[in-house]
Design a protein around this motif. Structure first.
Motif, short mmCIF file in Angstrom:
data_model
loop_
_atom_site.label_atom_id
_atom_site.label_comp_id
_atom_site.label_asym_id
_atom_site.label_seq_id
_atom_site.Cartn_x
_atom_site.Cartn_y
_atom_site.Cartn_z
N GLY A 212 10.02 17.10 -2.25
CA GLY A 212 11.23 16.52 -1.69
C GLY A 212 10.96 15.42 -0.68
O GLY A 212 11.64 15.31 0.34
N LEU A 213 9.96 14.57 -0.98
CA LEU A 213 9.57 13.53 -0.03
C LEU A 213 10.31 12.21 -0.23
O LEU A 213 10.09 11.27 0.52
CB LEU A 213 8.06 13.27 -0.15
N ALA A 214 11.15 12.14 -1.26
CA ALA A 214 11.80 10.87 -1.58
C ALA A 214 12.59 10.29 -0.40
O ALA A 214 12.45 9.09 -0.08
CB ALA A 214 12.70 11.03 -2.81
N PRO A 215 13.45 11.08 0.28
CA PRO A 215 14.19 10.48 1.42
C PRO A 215 13.27 9.94 2.51
O PRO A 215 13.53 8.87 3.07
CB PRO A 215 15.03 11.66 1.94
N SER B 77 12.03 1.40 3.96
CA SER B 77 13.07 0.56 4.58
C SER B 77 12.62 0.06 5.94
O SER B 77 12.83 -1.10 6.30
CB SER B 77 14.37 1.36 4.70
N ALA B 78 11.97 0.95 6.72
CA ALA B 78 11.50 0.55 8.04
C ALA B 78 10.42 -0.51 7.94
O ALA B 78 10.40 -1.49 8.70
CB ALA B 78 10.97 1.77 8.80
N ALA B 79 9.49 -0.34 6.98
CA ALA B 79 8.44 -1.33 6.80
C ALA B 79 9.01 -2.67 6.35
O ALA B 79 8.57 -3.74 6.80
CB ALA B 79 7.41 -0.82 5.78
N GLU C 289 0.83 -1.20 0.00
CA GLU C 289 0.00 0.00 0.00
C GLU C 289 0.87 1.26 0.00
O GLU C 289 0.60 2.22 -0.74
CB GLU C 289 -0.91 -0.02 1.22
N HIS C 290 1.91 1.26 0.81
CA HIS C 290 2.79 2.42 0.91
C HIS C 290 3.50 2.68 -0.42
O HIS C 290 3.60 3.83 -0.88
CB HIS C 290 3.82 2.16 2.02
N ILE C 291 3.98 1.63 -1.08
CA ILE C 291 4.70 1.78 -2.34
C ILE C 291 3.76 2.28 -3.43
O ILE C 291 4.11 3.16 -4.23
CB ILE C 291 5.36 0.45 -2.74
N VAL C 292 2.54 1.72 -3.50
CA VAL C 292 1.58 2.16 -4.51
C VAL C 292 1.23 3.63 -4.32
O VAL C 292 1.13 4.40 -5.28
CB VAL C 292 0.31 1.28 -4.45
N ASP C 293 1.05 4.06 -3.06
CA ASP C 293 0.77 5.47 -2.79
C ASP C 293 1.91 6.36 -3.29
O ASP C 293 1.68 7.41 -3.90
CB ASP C 293 0.57 5.69 -1.29
N ALA C 294 3.14 5.93 -3.02
CA ALA C 294 4.29 6.74 -3.43
C ALA C 294 4.41 6.82 -4.95
O ALA C 294 4.66 7.89 -5.51
CB ALA C 294 5.57 6.14 -2.82
N LEU C 295 4.23 5.69 -5.63
CA LEU C 295 4.34 5.69 -7.09
C LEU C 295 3.20 6.46 -7.73
O LEU C 295 3.36 7.10 -8.77
CB LEU C 295 4.36 4.24 -7.60
#
Length: 562
Positions: free
Chosen positions: A216-219, A226-228, A200-206
């Motif tokens: 500038g939210l990439a970091p 990484s934490a997940a 879910e987190h990756i889909v939201d980001a993409l």
């Protein structure tokens, strides 16, 4: 979650896999014969060693023939089992994904506020793991249980005491799986949840890549990902550690069973005491020990496999929930044919609401004569897009009916029509319409019958796209190489390629520049059929014969510009 609920989770998917039951049974037979062949080789080898050591007699020709035959049979069965099981695995994967896709097609996720990341995790991660379970693991478990049963029966015929030791050992091994089942299931469910959250987190980001770069939210996203990932890996490590501890316990039980069988067999053979009647030849003792070892090892393998299945249980439940989700459109029992000739639309006291929200439409009525071009207006959230979706039968209303109207005024509910015929007659151009990865030709031919390149090029000319794109040009995923106006033109051309009798358009000109809006409006105005278009743009509405205010009282109508 108990063992019974886990069994129900896996059983819930069997109806979808009914056509593959024969393949599953065939793999079970192949696996069982292969396991029995290996057990036979083990026992025969131990028998030959026992006779060679105790009686100093080498194995005869019959023994060599049996061993050679079992070796060849084992090679053939192993090769055949791998061939059949791999083919079955792909079919299982395809059937589960097709069933899930079909369920989503009948039950549009947007109405239920579902996250696409979780849906992707179910379609990809969960189903891939279940594919191995149904294509390999089920047959493997069945073969192990069959092998243990055959070994136990044979041992009971040779020496009941040895069979009793095997039975007690199997009970202890099986109980270890039940004892550790709750902790293993809990860790498995948590691992799957962590992986779903990660998807879910990756889909939201993409999906918000521009915003990610602009702000500038990439970091931050990389750190959160990484934490997940670390959390999921930690849970997986704990589950593996638990599995290793249980495996060590089972190996200890296996050792105890072997020692117990050796002791009972040696006693029966008179090796430990000369006062006990001899019921077993000393030369047969290695064969009996090998038989017991094969049987109890089969139970150890089965219970170890069962322990590792716990992460699949929650996945099976999610896949079953997705496949068995209630449809938002009901399939007619006796579909009616589509009427011939021009078609209009009629809404009779239509009501509709999204889950967990107040009604969007309440007893709403409107009508479009065949060939009429009508616009829908109203504030955001008033139900314009909902009316378009109901006309396209993406959803069914909670009350009232949506009808296709013939020239003589007769109406046929869209819910009663043949699905394929309805899709041919009614075309939808959505504000967020998606272009598929592939060529322009591939996209124009989506959902329609054969069309010549001449017809397709004429469509490109009609939407003034021929100057900047050709039929063989690749669009990229979602038409990424195109501007919003260019995508709108191609989506409109794709709808017109189907030669519909009713054209539904939802806010397609909302974000277009004036020149492109004028072009799209011209193309729609020239369409020889019924048009229902939701828009708030004056240029688009000015080309229509009349406009219906969705937020006003039923049947409220105003002319463009009024």
């Amino acid at each position: 979650m108990n063992t019974l609920s886990a069994f129900r989770a896996f059983r819930a998917l069997l109806p979808v896999l009914r056509p593959e039951w024969r393949g599953m049974a065939w793999i079970y037979l192949l696996g069982t014969m292969s396991a029995l062949g290996l057990a036979g080789l083990t026992v025969l080898t131990a028998w030959a060693v026992g006779h060679a050591v105790v009686e100093r007699t080498p194995p005869g020709p019959l023994w060599w023939a049996l061993v050679l035959g079992l070796v060849l049979l084992r090679v053939l069965l192993t090769w055949r089992e791998m061939d059949v099981s791999h083919a079955l695995a792909y079919r299982v994967l395809a059937r589960l994904r097709m069933a899930l896709f079909d369920a989503y097609a009948r039950s549009v996720p947007g109405r239920r506020r579902e996250h696409s990341g979780r849906a992707a995790a179910v379609a990809m991660d969960d189903i891939e793991k279940l594919e191995f379970f149904y294509a390999h693991t089920v047959a493997q478990l069945g073969a192990s249980l069959t092998l243990f049963t055959a070994s136990l029966v044979t041992a009971s015929l040779l020496l009941p005491e040895a069979a009793l030791v095997m039975l007690l050992g199997a009970a202890v091994v099986a109980s270890s799986a039940l004892y550790w089942a709750r902790a293993a299931r809990r860790l498995g469910e948590r691992e799957q949840q962590e992986r779903s959250d990660l998807s879910e987190h990756i889909v939201d980001a993409l999906g918000a890549l521009r915003e990610v770069l602009a702000y500038g939210l990439a970091p931050r996203i990389i750190a959160e990902t990484s934490a997940a990932t670390a959390r999921a890996a930690t849970v997986a490590q704990r589950r593996e550690l638990l599995s290793h501890l249980v495996t060590a316990l089972r190996e200890l039980v296996l050792t105890a069973v072997v020692i117990g069988v050796i002791a009972t067999s040696a006693t029966a053979a008179g090796v430990l005491s000369a006062d006990v009647p001899v019921r077993l030849a000393p030369a047969e003792l290695p064969a009996l020990v090998a038989l017991a070892l094969v049987g109890i090892a089969a139970i150890v393998d089965a219970t170890d496999t069962l322990t590792r299945l716990h992460p699949l249980v929650s996945g099976a439940e999610r896949v079953a929930a997705g496949i068995n989700r209630p449809p938002v459109v009901a399939v007619p029992r006796a579909p009616r044919p589509l009427p011939a000739g021009p078609l209009g639309l009629r809404f009779r006291d239509v009501s509709f609401s999204y889950e967990g929200r107040r009604p969007t439409l309440t007893s709403w009525s409107a009508g479009l004569a065949p060939g009429e071009h009508v616009g829908l207006v109203g504030p955001s959230g008033s139900g314009k897009s909902t009316v378009i979706a109901l006309a396209a039968r993406l959803w069914d209303p909670s009350a009232g009916t949506v009808e296709l109207v013939t020239a003589d005024g007769g109406g046929v509910p869209v819910a009663d029509l043949d699905e394929a015929a309805l899709r041919e007659a009614v075309a939808l151009v959505d504000q967020d319409a998606t272009l598929f990865h592939g060529t322009v030709r591939d996209n124009l031919l989506r959902g329609c019958g054969p069309r010549s390149d001449g017809d397709l090029n004429a469509l490109l000319e009609r939407v003034e796209a021929a100057a900047w794109i050709g039929l063989d040009d690749e669009l990229g995923e979602g038409g990424v190489r195109l501007s919003g106006g260019q995508r709108a033109r191609l989506c409109l051309a794709r709808a017109l390629a189907r030669r519909p009798r009713v054209l539904l358009v939802d806010e397609v000109t909302a974000s277009l520049d004036p020149a492109t809006e004028r072009l799209v409006s011209d193309v729609i105005a020239q369409f020889h059929g019924t048009v229902l278009i939701a828009s708030h743009r004056a240029e688009t509405l000015a080309r229509l014969e009349r406009v219906v205010d969705v937020a006003a009282a039923p049947h409220a109508v105003r002319r463009p510009g009024g």
